[in-house]
Enzyme design. Structure first.
Site, PDB file in Angstrom:
ATOM      1  N   PHE A 114     -12.510 -10.513   6.836  1.00 48.23           N
ATOM      2  CA  PHE A 114     -12.430 -10.619   5.406  1.00 48.23           C
ATOM      3  C   PHE A 114     -11.429 -12.378   6.025  1.00 48.23           C
ATOM      4  O   PHE A 114     -10.839 -12.477   6.447  1.00 48.23           O
ATOM      5  CB  PHE A 114     -11.259 -10.192   4.485  1.00 48.23           C
ATOM      6  CG  PHE A 114     -10.917 -10.392   3.573  1.00 48.23           C
ATOM      7  CD1 PHE A 114     -11.755  -9.762   2.777  1.00 48.23           C
ATOM      8  CD2 PHE A 114      -9.580 -10.740   2.331  1.00 48.23           C
ATOM      9  CE1 PHE A 114     -11.897 -10.395   1.465  1.00 48.23           C
ATOM     10  CE2 PHE A 114      -9.323 -10.899   1.826  1.00 48.23           C
ATOM     11  CZ  PHE A 114     -10.311 -10.995   0.700  1.00 48.23           C
ATOM     12  N   ASP A 185      -7.297  -3.776  11.439  1.00 45.38           N
ATOM     13  CA  ASP A 185      -7.327  -3.337   9.533  1.00 45.38           C
ATOM     14  C   ASP A 185      -8.990  -2.655   9.347  1.00 45.38           C
ATOM     15  O   ASP A 185      -9.276  -2.790   9.001  1.00 45.38           O
ATOM     16  CB  ASP A 185      -8.039  -4.855   9.389  1.00 45.38           C
ATOM     17  CG  ASP A 185      -7.663  -5.389   7.694  1.00 45.38           C
ATOM     18  OD1 ASP A 185      -7.678  -4.419   6.982  1.00 45.38           O
ATOM     19  OD2 ASP A 185      -7.037  -6.593   7.391  1.00 45.38           O
ATOM     20  N   TYR A 210      -4.256  -0.583  -3.007  1.00 40.28           N
ATOM     21  CA  TYR A 210      -5.330  -0.756  -4.425  1.00 40.28           C
ATOM     22  C   TYR A 210      -6.642  -0.883  -4.047  1.00 40.28           C
ATOM     23  O   TYR A 210      -7.561  -0.828  -5.655  1.00 40.28           O
ATOM     24  CB  TYR A 210      -4.775  -1.971  -4.702  1.00 40.28           C
ATOM     25  CG  TYR A 210      -4.715  -3.334  -3.950  1.00 40.28           C
ATOM     26  CD1 TYR A 210      -6.536  -3.734  -3.882  1.00 40.28           C
ATOM     27  CD2 TYR A 210      -4.225  -3.657  -3.250  1.00 40.28           C
ATOM     28  CE1 TYR A 210      -6.714  -5.120  -2.913  1.00 40.28           C
ATOM     29  CE2 TYR A 210      -4.492  -5.210  -2.608  1.00 40.28           C
ATOM     30  CZ  TYR A 210      -5.530  -5.645  -1.998  1.00 40.28           C
ATOM     31  OH  TYR A 210      -5.804  -6.661  -1.627  1.00 40.28           O
ATOM     32  N   LYS A 211      -7.296  -0.595  -3.015  1.00 45.29           N
ATOM     33  CA  LYS A 211      -8.809  -0.478  -3.159  1.00 45.29           C
ATOM     34  C   LYS A 211      -8.981   1.192  -3.056  1.00 45.29           C
ATOM     35  O   LYS A 211      -9.187   2.173  -4.435  1.00 45.29           O
ATOM     36  CB  LYS A 211      -8.813  -0.739  -2.222  1.00 45.29           C
ATOM     37  CG  LYS A 211      -9.329  -2.624  -1.726  1.00 45.29           C
ATOM     38  CD  LYS A 211      -9.777  -3.150  -0.386  1.00 45.29           C
ATOM     39  CE  LYS A 211      -9.483  -4.737  -0.885  1.00 45.29           C
ATOM     40  NZ  LYS A 211      -8.879  -4.937   0.159  1.00 45.29           N
ATOM     41  N   ARG A 357     -22.871  -5.970  -4.153  1.00 43.99           N
ATOM     42  CA  ARG A 357     -21.930  -4.998  -3.615  1.00 43.99           C
ATOM     43  C   ARG A 357     -21.309  -3.550  -4.356  1.00 43.99           C
ATOM     44  O   ARG A 357     -20.710  -3.879  -5.266  1.00 43.99           O
ATOM     45  CB  ARG A 357     -20.839  -4.964  -2.547  1.00 43.99           C
ATOM     46  CG  ARG A 357     -19.642  -4.509  -1.910  1.00 43.99           C
ATOM     47  CD  ARG A 357     -18.317  -6.100  -1.275  1.00 43.99           C
ATOM     48  NE  ARG A 357     -17.440  -6.009  -3.014  1.00 43.99           N
ATOM     49  CZ  ARG A 357     -16.464  -5.885  -1.994  1.00 43.99           C
ATOM     50  NH1 ARG A 357     -15.647  -5.904  -0.765  1.00 43.99           N
ATOM     51  NH2 ARG A 357     -15.286  -6.212  -2.963  1.00 43.99           N
TER      52      ARG A 357
HETATM   53  C1  PLP Z   1      -9.140  -6.683   0.337  1.00 41.26           C
HETATM   54  C2  PLP Z   1      -8.896  -6.941   1.979  1.00 41.26           C
HETATM   55  C3  PLP Z   1      -7.207  -8.297   1.742  1.00 41.26           C
HETATM   56  C4  PLP Z   1      -6.582  -8.491   0.929  1.00 41.26           C
HETATM   57  O1  PLP Z   1      -5.316  -8.661   1.446  1.00 41.26           O
HETATM   58  P1  PLP Z   1      -3.845  -8.805   0.238  1.00 41.26           P
HETATM   59  O2  PLP Z   1      -2.744  -9.457   0.901  1.00 41.26           O
HETATM   60  O3  PLP Z   1      -3.944  -7.437  -0.033  1.00 41.26           O
HETATM   61  O4  PLP Z   1      -4.973  -9.772  -1.063  1.00 41.26           O
HETATM   62  C5  PLP Z   1      -7.241  -8.549   3.145  1.00 41.26           C
HETATM   63  N1  PLP Z   1      -8.222  -8.321   4.530  1.00 41.26           N
HETATM   64  C6  PLP Z   1      -9.354  -7.804   4.461  1.00 41.26           C
HETATM   65  C7  PLP Z   1     -10.017  -6.957   5.192  1.00 41.26           C
HETATM   66  C8  PLP Z   1      -9.316  -7.040   2.947  1.00 41.26           C
HETATM   67  O5  PLP Z   1     -10.105  -6.671   3.058  1.00 41.26           O
END
Ligand code: PLP
Length: 398
Positions: A114, A185, A210-211, A357
């Site tokens: 990400f 992660d 939040y996911k 997705r």
């Molecule tokens: C959703 C996601 C994020 C989002 O980070 P936030 O700081 O919570 O906005 C970061 N890394 C990964 C791998 C994600 O899937």
């Protein structure tokens, strides 16, 4: 424990007629969350005022909630703490890992990670000004790229775009053999499939709530540090609530015990209250049951879509052990197709450049939902319902 997924579904408040396949991006509202947050506001904040920090236990909430998350990710109690957002936790884990492996300069990640994780690493390397560098390789090349130059691997277990899953045990073992540390992660893992952080020997792990965990927009992140490292870590974000004695107001920083030192500042009490309501549902879920149900749903979706939508190309690995709990298809008109699908009340999302997705969340998604989604998608493709200017204008959040 045998999980009753019909019962868990009833604990969520989903709009009538909507098939929600985006719980991998923003989980839906647990029915109990609104009352829980309202009670925290009126009974605790309203009546206790500043006394809530002690009387309502607000100050201990980040560790108490961390212990409940720990069960879901194969970690022992006392190894997980809540706070901030995932990007911040990535930075924190990375800075600590580099500090623990001071003779090496390379962070290894993959090109499917990400972007925020990669950006945080880039920013940290720049700040350190000591020749640190982020190296990214294709996801399938990570294992072979681990050698004795790598300080730390920073890998997202499940790829947010493709749903491809790394082999956490194999990568962790190879990293340790090469003298590297590991950061996992778990953004698309926590609440999506079982993890065994303790068993695989992962050094650090981070994730959001939040996911799949359904804490609501802006819900706090979590961080895990392996017990043998927790008292060795030097926090880069040395905030007062990670201090050994925050209320001594000592002008010099001294890290708190173990995982507590990964706290930074004031906890998000209201968001944590919403998360607690979601975790009451998670307490009734066995992670092996969740994985079995998730694989049934994803297999079903792949089979039904491939049978009815020949122009959509499966991007997610077909093999069960190689994927998380989402299914992605590519199509050059992916954005418009997803908008048409959403207009027909099946909600997934689009990721550039061409990916449709779909997240599968057994807590509130069943086989009938999968069939409804696949049939709606088939109709949109067969009748070219996506080919309409209203579905082509991109919104800010896709
Ligand atoms: C959703 C996601 C994020 C989002 O980070 P936030 O700081 O919570 O906005 C970061 N890394 C990964 C791998 C994600 O899937």
């Amino acid at each position: 424990m045998t999980t009753d997924f019909a019962a868990t579904k009833a604990f969520f408040d989903l709009p009538q007629g909507v098939t929600y396949l985006d719980g991998n991006s923003l989980g839906p509202l647990p029915r109990a969350a609104a009352a829980r947050v309202a009670a925290t506001i009126t009974d605790e904040w309203g009546q206790m005022l500043i006394g809530g920090w002690n009387k309502a236990g607000w100050m201990d909430q980040p560790s108490k909630v961390g212990d409940r998350i720990a069960r879901l990710i194969g970690a022992a109690a006392g190894t997980v703490v809540m706070g901030d957002t995932l990007s911040v936790k990535v930075y924190q884990a990375l800075a600590s890992a580099l500090d623990l492996n001071p003779t090496r300069r390379i962070i290894l990640s993959d090109t499917g990670n990400f972007p925020s994780d990669l950006y945080m690493a880039q920013g940290l390397c720049r700040m350190l000004c000591q020749g640190y560098e982020l190296k990214t390789v294709a996801p399938e090349d990570v294992l072979d790229a681990i050698d004795d130059t790598i300080a730390v691997t920073m890998i997202t277990e499940v790829d947010y775009r493709t749903g491809r899953k790394h082999d956490m045990a194999a990568i962790t073992a190879r990293a340790h053999a090469a003298g590297a540390l590991t950061i996992w992660d778990l953004a698309h893992t926590a609440g999506a499939l079982p993890v065994d952080l303790a068993g695989t020997g992962a050094d650090f792990a981070v994730g959001c709530t939040y996911k799949y965990l359904n804490s609501g927009p802006g819900g706090p992140a979590f961080i895990y540090v392996a017990p043998h490292l927790a008292n060795k870590v030097n926090p880069a974000l040395s905030g007062w609530l990670g201090h050994d004695a925050p209320f001594a107001f000592d002008p010099d920083y001294r890290p708190g015990p173990g995982i507590e030192r990964m706290r930074v500042g004031t906890p998000p009490v209201l968001q944590l209250a919403a998360l607690e309501a979601a975790l009451d549902i998670w307490d009734q879920v066995d992670m092996a049951d969740l994985r079995a149900a998730s694989l049934r749903l994803t297999d079903q979706f792949i089979a039904e879509v491939e049978a009815s939508c020949p122009t959509l190309a499966l991007v997610t690995p077909r093999e069960q052990s190689m994927r998380g709990s989402q299914v992605s298809f590519s199509h050059p008109q992916g954005y418009a197709i997803m908008q048409a699908l959403i207009a027909h009340r099946v909600i997934g999302d689009f990721r550039a450049p061409d990916i449709l997705r779909f997240g599968f969340t057994p807590l509130f998604t069943d086989a009938a939902d999968v069939t409804r989604a696949a049939e709606t998608l088939a109709r949109i493709m067969a009748d070219k319902l996506w080919d309409n200017p209203v579905y082509m204008t991109r919104a800010k959040v896709t």
